[in-house]
Design a protein around this motif. Structure first.
Motif, PDB file in Angstrom:
ATOM      1  N   GLY A 254       0.810  -1.215   0.000  1.00 41.53           N
ATOM      2  CA  GLY A 254       0.000   0.000   0.000  1.00 41.53           C
ATOM      3  C   GLY A 254       0.841   1.262   0.000  1.00 41.53           C
ATOM      4  N   VAL A 255       1.987   1.200   0.702  1.00 39.31           N
ATOM      5  CA  VAL A 255       2.789   2.424   0.854  1.00 39.31           C
ATOM      6  C   VAL A 255       3.411   2.854  -0.480  1.00 39.31           C
ATOM      7  N   ILE A 256       3.407   1.949  -1.459  1.00 39.40           N
ATOM      8  CA  ILE A 256       3.889   2.332  -2.796  1.00 39.40           C
ATOM      9  C   ILE A 256       3.076   3.528  -3.313  1.00 39.40           C
ATOM     10  N   ALA A 257       1.789   3.565  -2.961  1.00 41.95           N
ATOM     11  CA  ALA A 257       0.947   4.695  -3.398  1.00 41.95           C
ATOM     12  C   ALA A 257       1.478   6.011  -2.845  1.00 41.95           C
ATOM     13  N   VAL A 258       2.000   5.971  -1.618  1.00 43.00           N
ATOM     14  CA  VAL A 258       2.545   7.199  -1.017  1.00 43.00           C
ATOM     15  C   VAL A 258       3.807   7.623  -1.764  1.00 43.00           C
ATOM     16  N   TYR A 259       4.704   6.652  -2.006  1.00 43.39           N
ATOM     17  CA  TYR A 259       5.949   6.991  -2.712  1.00 43.39           C
ATOM     18  C   TYR A 259       5.664   7.577  -4.096  1.00 43.39           C
ATOM     19  N   GLU A 260       4.679   7.010  -4.769  1.00 41.19           N
ATOM     20  CA  GLU A 260       4.406   7.432  -6.143  1.00 41.19           C
ATOM     21  C   GLU A 260       3.608   8.735  -6.207  1.00 41.19           C
ATOM     22  N   LEU A 261       2.610   8.843  -5.355  1.00 38.91           N
ATOM     23  CA  LEU A 261       1.649   9.944  -5.533  1.00 38.91           C
ATOM     24  C   LEU A 261       1.981  11.195  -4.726  1.00 38.91           C
ATOM     25  N   LEU A 262       2.546  11.024  -3.531  1.00 43.20           N
ATOM     26  CA  LEU A 262       2.735  12.198  -2.676  1.00 43.20           C
ATOM     27  C   LEU A 262       3.533  13.306  -3.369  1.00 43.20           C
ATOM     28  N   PRO A 263       4.666  12.981  -4.042  1.00 40.63           N
ATOM     29  CA  PRO A 263       5.419  14.068  -4.681  1.00 40.63           C
ATOM     30  C   PRO A 263       4.635  14.803  -5.766  1.00 40.63           C
ATOM     31  N   ARG A 264       3.644  14.116  -6.327  1.00 41.74           N
ATOM     32  CA  ARG A 264       2.870  14.784  -7.385  1.00 41.74           C
ATOM     33  C   ARG A 264       1.956  15.863  -6.782  1.00 41.74           C
ATOM     34  N   LYS A 344      -5.081  14.226   0.939  1.00 47.82           N
ATOM     35  CA  LYS A 344      -5.526  14.086   2.341  1.00 47.82           C
ATOM     36  C   LYS A 344      -5.410  12.635   2.783  1.00 47.82           C
ATOM     37  N   LEU A 345      -5.822  11.734   1.906  1.00 47.63           N
ATOM     38  CA  LEU A 345      -5.793  10.313   2.268  1.00 47.63           C
ATOM     39  C   LEU A 345      -4.354   9.819   2.433  1.00 47.63           C
ATOM     40  N   LEU A 346      -3.444  10.318   1.596  1.00 50.86           N
ATOM     41  CA  LEU A 346      -2.044   9.887   1.702  1.00 50.86           C
ATOM     42  C   LEU A 346      -1.447  10.299   3.046  1.00 50.86           C
ATOM     43  N   ILE A 347      -1.707  11.528   3.453  1.00 52.44           N
ATOM     44  CA  ILE A 347      -1.144  11.980   4.726  1.00 52.44           C
ATOM     45  C   ILE A 347      -1.856  11.299   5.899  1.00 52.44           C
ATOM     46  N   LEU A 348      -3.163  11.065   5.757  1.00 52.01           N
ATOM     47  CA  LEU A 348      -3.860  10.309   6.801  1.00 52.01           C
ATOM     48  C   LEU A 348      -3.213   8.924   6.953  1.00 52.01           C
ATOM     49  N   SER A 349      -2.857   8.317   5.826  1.00 50.43           N
ATOM     50  CA  SER A 349      -2.283   6.967   5.892  1.00 50.43           C
ATOM     51  C   SER A 349      -0.956   6.985   6.644  1.00 50.43           C
ATOM     52  N   MET A 350      -0.179   8.039   6.457  1.00 52.05           N
ATOM     53  CA  MET A 350       1.097   8.139   7.173  1.00 52.05           C
ATOM     54  C   MET A 350       0.862   8.343   8.672  1.00 52.05           C
ATOM     55  N   PHE A 351      -0.159   9.156   8.980  1.00 52.30           N
ATOM     56  CA  PHE A 351      -0.487   9.380  10.392  1.00 52.30           C
ATOM     57  C   PHE A 351      -0.979   8.074  11.035  1.00 52.30           C
ATOM     58  N   GLY A 352      -1.889   7.390  10.353  1.00 50.45           N
ATOM     59  CA  GLY A 352      -2.462   6.160  10.916  1.00 50.45           C
ATOM     60  C   GLY A 352      -1.401   5.100  11.148  1.00 50.45           C
ATOM     61  N   TRP A 353      -0.451   5.033  10.224  1.00 51.94           N
ATOM     62  CA  TRP A 353       0.621   4.034  10.369  1.00 51.94           C
ATOM     63  C   TRP A 353       1.522   4.400  11.551  1.00 51.94           C
ATOM     64  N   ALA A 354       1.960   5.674  11.582  1.00 51.60           N
ATOM     65  CA  ALA A 354       2.892   6.103  12.633  1.00 51.60           C
ATOM     66  C   ALA A 354       2.243   6.034  14.016  1.00 51.60           C
ATOM     67  N   ALA A 355       1.024   6.554  14.119  1.00 56.31           N
ATOM     68  CA  ALA A 355       0.371   6.576  15.438  1.00 56.31           C
ATOM     69  C   ALA A 355      -0.036   5.162  15.855  1.00 56.31           C
ATOM     70  N   GLY A 356      -0.455   4.361  14.896  1.00 56.55           N
ATOM     71  CA  GLY A 356      -0.948   3.017  15.224  1.00 56.55           C
ATOM     72  C   GLY A 356       0.135   2.084  15.717  1.00 56.55           C
ATOM     73  N   ILE A 357       1.373   2.295  15.257  1.00 53.67           N
ATOM     74  CA  ILE A 357       2.405   1.368  15.725  1.00 53.67           C
ATOM     75  C   ILE A 357       2.937   1.745  17.103  1.00 53.67           C
ATOM     76  N   VAL A 358       2.534   2.898  17.628  1.00 49.82           N
ATOM     77  CA  VAL A 358       2.963   3.237  18.997  1.00 49.82           C
ATOM     78  C   VAL A 358       2.413   2.203  19.994  1.00 49.82           C
ATOM     79  N   PRO A 359       1.083   2.000  20.070  1.00 44.48           N
ATOM     80  CA  PRO A 359       0.591   0.960  20.997  1.00 44.48           C
ATOM     81  C   PRO A 359       1.029  -0.447  20.593  1.00 44.48           C
ATOM     82  N   ALA A 360       1.295  -0.663  19.302  1.00 43.95           N
ATOM     83  CA  ALA A 360       1.722  -1.998  18.859  1.00 43.95           C
ATOM     84  C   ALA A 360       3.119  -2.312  19.378  1.00 43.95           C
TER      85      ALA A 360
END
Lengths: 494, 181
Positions: A254-264, A344-360
Motif C-alpha cells: 500500500g505504501v507504494i501509493a505514497v511513494y508514487e503519488l505524494l510528490p505529485r 488528504k488520504l495519503l497523509i492520513l495513511s502516514m499518520f495512521g501508520w505512525a500513530a498506530g504502531i505506537v501501541p503496537a
C-alpha cells in the motif's frame, strides 16, 4: 515525464487492464463495506444494543477476520500492480487469475462459515478446527482451509510473476532492492522506489504464503487422517509467521501509493536515498523474524525467540519513523502542497501508520504483553494502522485514478466522507484501546456490564466510519465507471 | 502505578506527539517553498532522531528484559505454593483454589484439548498476569499476589462457542505469621 507529473501517460490503463483493475477496486469496496458491517454488528452485540447469538457472533468474527485480511491484501496488491507495471512487464492474465482465485477462495470461506457454521477464527489454531464440539463439521473446516489455499495460490502466482518481471529488467532481486548501493556507489536517482518495495514484498510474502500453505496442508491432512497429529506450538509458529507476514505485506504494498503519488501533490521530488534502501533491506529481514511477538505468552517458546520478538518489534519501528513517515513529512513541509482528496488520504495513511504502531510496539514488550495480550488493546492497534493507515493508501490511489478520468474538483460527498471516516476511525480505535486498558478481552461474544461503555462508543465510531466509507466508495465506483478521458496517452494531462 | 495505566499514558503521549508533528507540518505545507538547504537540515534532524530512538530502544529493552520477565521453564526448584490449572472446552480445573498473598505461587498451566488463554483478573477487574494453555505443553507461571481477595481466571485465547463463559475463581488470602515468602 516529470517526476511530479500528476497523471503520467504510462499509467493510463488500456481497456483490458482497466476492466481487471475496476473489478479489483469495485469488489474490494463491496467486500470492505460488508466486512465493516459485520464488525459493527459485533461491536453493537457486545454493547447489548442488538441481540446476536454467540454462534452467529463467532461466525461473523471468523468471516470478518479472514475477509478483512484477505481483502486488504487484494486491495494493496492492486496498488503494487498499478505502479509496478510501469517499470517491468507484468502479466495481466496472472493478475486476473489472482482475482479469480481470490473470489473462489472467498466464496469457499463464506460457504464454510455461513452454511457449514465454521467459527474457528481466521487463525484456525490447531486443534480447534477438529474440536468443534459438534458445532461445525470437519468438512466445513476443510472448506475454510481450501478457501485460504486458493487465495494463497493466487497471491503466490502474482508474486512469482512480479519477481520474474523484475529479474528480467534488473538482473536479480538484489539489484531490484538496490543492495548494490547499500555500502557506497552512486545511487541511480531513477531507480524506482516501487521496484524496491515490490521486490521486498514479493520475496517475503512468498515465504509467508508458503508457510501458510504448509500449515494448511498439515491441518487438512489432520482433518481426514486424525492419526496424523500435529505439534500445536509448531503449528502456531507457522500460522503467525504466515498471518503476520501477509498483513504486513499489505502495508508495504500500500505504501507504494505514497511513494508514487505524494510528490505529485506536493510538487517536490521524493528522491531515493541510502537510508531508504537500508530501511527496506532491514525490513525484509525483520518482517520475517519478528512474528514471535505474537507468541510471548507461550512460555514453551525458546527464550531467544521471544527476546528477538521484542527487540525486532522495536527495531521495526525505525524504518517507519525515520524513513517512510519522516520522508513523507519532509516532502510536504513548505512545499506549497495542494490538498485534494488523494493528498488528504495519503497523509492520513502516514499518520495512521505512525500513530498506530505506537501501541503496537509497546505491546511488543514482554512485560506489557503479560497484561495486554489478547485484550482489546490488540484490535485497537491493528485497526489503527489498517483502518487509518493501509485503507487510506488504497483509497488514495482509487481517488487519484478517478481524478485522472473526471478532471473535476472534489465534490461535497468527498468533503463530508473524509472527515466522517477520520473522526469515526479515531473514535472506533480509541474505544478499543481504552477497553484494552480496562483489560476487556478480545473475541468475547458477551461482555460484562462494566465493559459496555467502550463497546457502545466503539459502535458509534464504527457507524461514522461506515457512513464515510459509503460516501467515498460510492464516489469511487461512479468515477471508475465513467469513460476515461485519457484513453489516448498522447492526450494525457501533465 | 499499575502497568495498564503506565502503558496508557505512554501510548497517549506517543500518539499525541505524532499528532502534534503532523499538525505542525501540515500547517507549514502550504507556505512558500523552503530554502535550498532543507534536505541537509532534514538529514541532520533525521540522524539525531534515529540516534534518539536507538538509544531509547536499547535502554527500554535492557530495563524490561533484566530480569527476564518469564519464569524459567526448566527450573527444578518448586515454588512454595503450586496450583495446577487445566483448561478444556469450556471450563477450568484449578487445584487448589486458595493461595496465600505475599508468597510466590507457581501455576502449572496446560490444556486437555485446544489452545486456551489463562489470564488472572484481580478483584478490580484488571489482568495481573497471564500465559497460554496449550495441548502437549505445561507453562510455568510464577506470580506473587499482594492483595487478598477473589481472583478470576478468564480464557483469553478463542476456543469455540462458549469461550466467553470459560471463567473460574480462586481466593487469595492474607499470609499468616510465620509463612515464609
Amino acid at each position: 515525464m516529470s517526476a511530479t507529473e500528476l497523471y503520467p501517460a504510462n499509467e493510463v490503463l488500456p481497456r483490458n487492464e482497466r476492466i481487471v483493475f475496476n473489478l479489483y477496486v469495485i469488489s474490494v469496496l463491496v467486500v470492505l463495506v460488508l466486512m465493516m458491517l459485520f464488525g459493527l454488528t459485533m461491536r453493537m452485540a457486545q454493547g447489548t444494543w442488538i441481540n446476536v447469538p454467540p454462534d452467529l457472533f463467532y461466525q461473523l468474527m471468523t468471516a470478518h477476520g479472514a475477509g478483512m485480511v484477505g481483502t486488504v491484501g487484494l486491495a494493496s496488491s492492486a496498488v503494487m500492480w498499478f505502479f509496478l507495471r510501469k517499470y517491468v512487464r507484468l502479466s495481466l492474465a496472472i493478475f486476473a487469475t489472482n482475482y479469480v482465485l481470490f473470489v473462489l477462495g472467498a466464496l469457499a470461506i463464506l460457504a464454510s462459515v455461513f452454511i457449514g457454521k465454521y467459527a474457528g477464527a481466521w487463525t484456525f489454531l490447531y486443534p480447534l478446527p477438529v474440536h468443534a464440539m459438534n458445532v461445525w463439521s470437519p468438512h466445513a473446516a476443510a472448506l475454510f482451509m481450501l478457501g485460504y489455499l486458493l487465495i494463497g495460490v493466487g497471491f503466490l502466482l502474482f508474486y512469482l510473476d512480479a519477481m520474474l518481471a523484475m529479474i528480467r529488467v534488473y538482473g536479480n532481486l538484489g539489484r531490484a532492492l538496490g543492495l548494490q548501493w547499500l555500502f557506497g556507489g552512486n545511487i541511480d536517482p531513477a531507480h524506482p522506489k516501487t521496484v524496491v518495495a515490490s521486490a521486498m514484498v514479493a520475496i517475503t510474502n512468498s515465504i509467508g504464503t508458503l508457510a501458510g500453505a504448509v500449515v494448511l496442508v498439515m491441518c487438512l491432512v489432520n482433518i481426514y487422517f486424525p492419526a496424523f497429529t500435529l505439534n500445536a506450538l509448531l503449528v502456531k509458529n507457522l500460522t503467525y509467521l504466515f498471518g503476520h507476514m501477509f498483513i504486513n505485506a499489505s502495508i508495504y504494498m500500500g505504501v507504494i501509493a505514497v511513494y508514487e503519488l505524494l510528490p505529485r501533490y506536493s510538487g517536490r521530488p521524493y528522491a531515493i536515498s541510502r537510508p531508504f534502501l537500508w530501511s527496506w533491506a532491514a525490513s525484509l529481514v525483520m518482517v520475517l523474524i519478528v512474528y514471535p511477538h505474537h507468541l510471548m505468552m507461550d512460555y514453551a517458546m525458546p527464550q531467544w525467540m521471544v527476546i528477538m520478538g521484542q527487540i525486532i518489534s522495536y527495531c521495526a519501528g525505525l524504518p517507519v519513523f525515520t524513513v517512510t513517515v519522516y520522508g513523507a513529512l519532509t516532502n510536504i513541509y513548505r512545499s506549497g502542497m495542494r490538498w485534494p482528496t488523494p493528498a488528504k488520504l495519503l497523509i492520513l495513511s502516514m499518520f495512521g501508520w505512525a500513530a498506530g504502531i505506537v501501541p503496537a510496539i509497546i505491546d511488543g514488550t514482554i512485560t506489557v504483553n503479560k497484561v495486554m495480550h489478547n485484550t482489546q488493546w490488540v484490535p485497537g492497534h491493528f485497526h489503527f494502522y489498517l483502518l487509518l493507515g493501509v485503507l487510506p493508501m488504497v483509497l488514495a490511489l482509487m481517488f487519484h485514478v478517478i481524478g485522472s478520468r473526471a478532471q473535476e474538483p472534489d465534490r461535497a460527498t468527498d468533503k463530508l466522507g473524509f472527515p466522517l471516516y477520520l473522526v469515526g476511525g479515531l473514535v472506533f480505535v480509541f474505544a478499543f484501546l481504552a477497553a484494552g486498558h480496562d483489560s476487556v478481552p478480545r473475541r468475547f461474544a458477551v461482555h460484562l456490564p462494566q465493559w459496555l461503555l467502550t463497546d457502545q462508543v466503539g459502535s458509534i465510531g464504527a457507524i461514522l466510519v461506515i457512513a464515510g466509507m459509503l460516501l467515498l466508495a460510492t464516489r469511487i465506483v461512479t468515477g471508475l465507471l465513467k469513460a476515461p478521458v485519457h484513453a489516448d496517452p498522447a492526450h494525457a494531462a501533465g | 502505578m499499575i502497568m495498564q495505566n503506565e502503558v496508557w499514558i505512554i501510548t497517549l503521549c506517543g500518539i499525541g506527539l505524532v499528532t502534534l508533528v503532523f499538525v505542525w507540518v501540515i500547517g507549514q505545507s502550504g507556505k512558500a517553498p523552503a530554502p535550498e538547504q532543507l534536505q541537509q537540515t532534514s538529514n541532520a534532524i533525521r540522524r539525531w532522531w534515529f540516534l534518539l530512538l536507538v538509544v531509547a530502544g536499547i535502554g527500554i529493552a535492557y530495563a524490561t528484559l533484566r530480569p527476564y520477565p518469564i519464569a524459567n521453564q526448566r527450573s527444578n526448584a518448586a515454588a512454595a505454593q503450586i496450583v495446577d490449572a487445566v483448561g478444556r472446552q469450556w471450563s477450568w480445573q484449578i487445584s487448589p483454589t486458595r493461595v496465600k498473598a505475599g508468597i510466590p505461587v507457581e501455576f502449572d498451566v496446560t490444556s486437555a484439548d485446544v489452545n486456551h488463554g489463562f489470564a488472572i483478573y484481580a478483584p478490580d477487574d484488571r489482568i495481573v498476569t497471564q500465559t497460554q494453555a496449550m495441548p502437549g505443553y505445561t507453562n510455568r507461571l510464577l506470580y506473587t499476589f499482594t492483595e487478598p481477595g477473589k481472583y478470576r481466571v478468564m480464557c483469553l485465547e478463542y476456543c469455540g462457542l462458549a469461550h466467553h463463559n470459560m471463567v473460574a475463581e480462586f481466593e487469595v488470602v492474607a499470609a499468616e505469621k510465620g509463612d515464609q515468602p
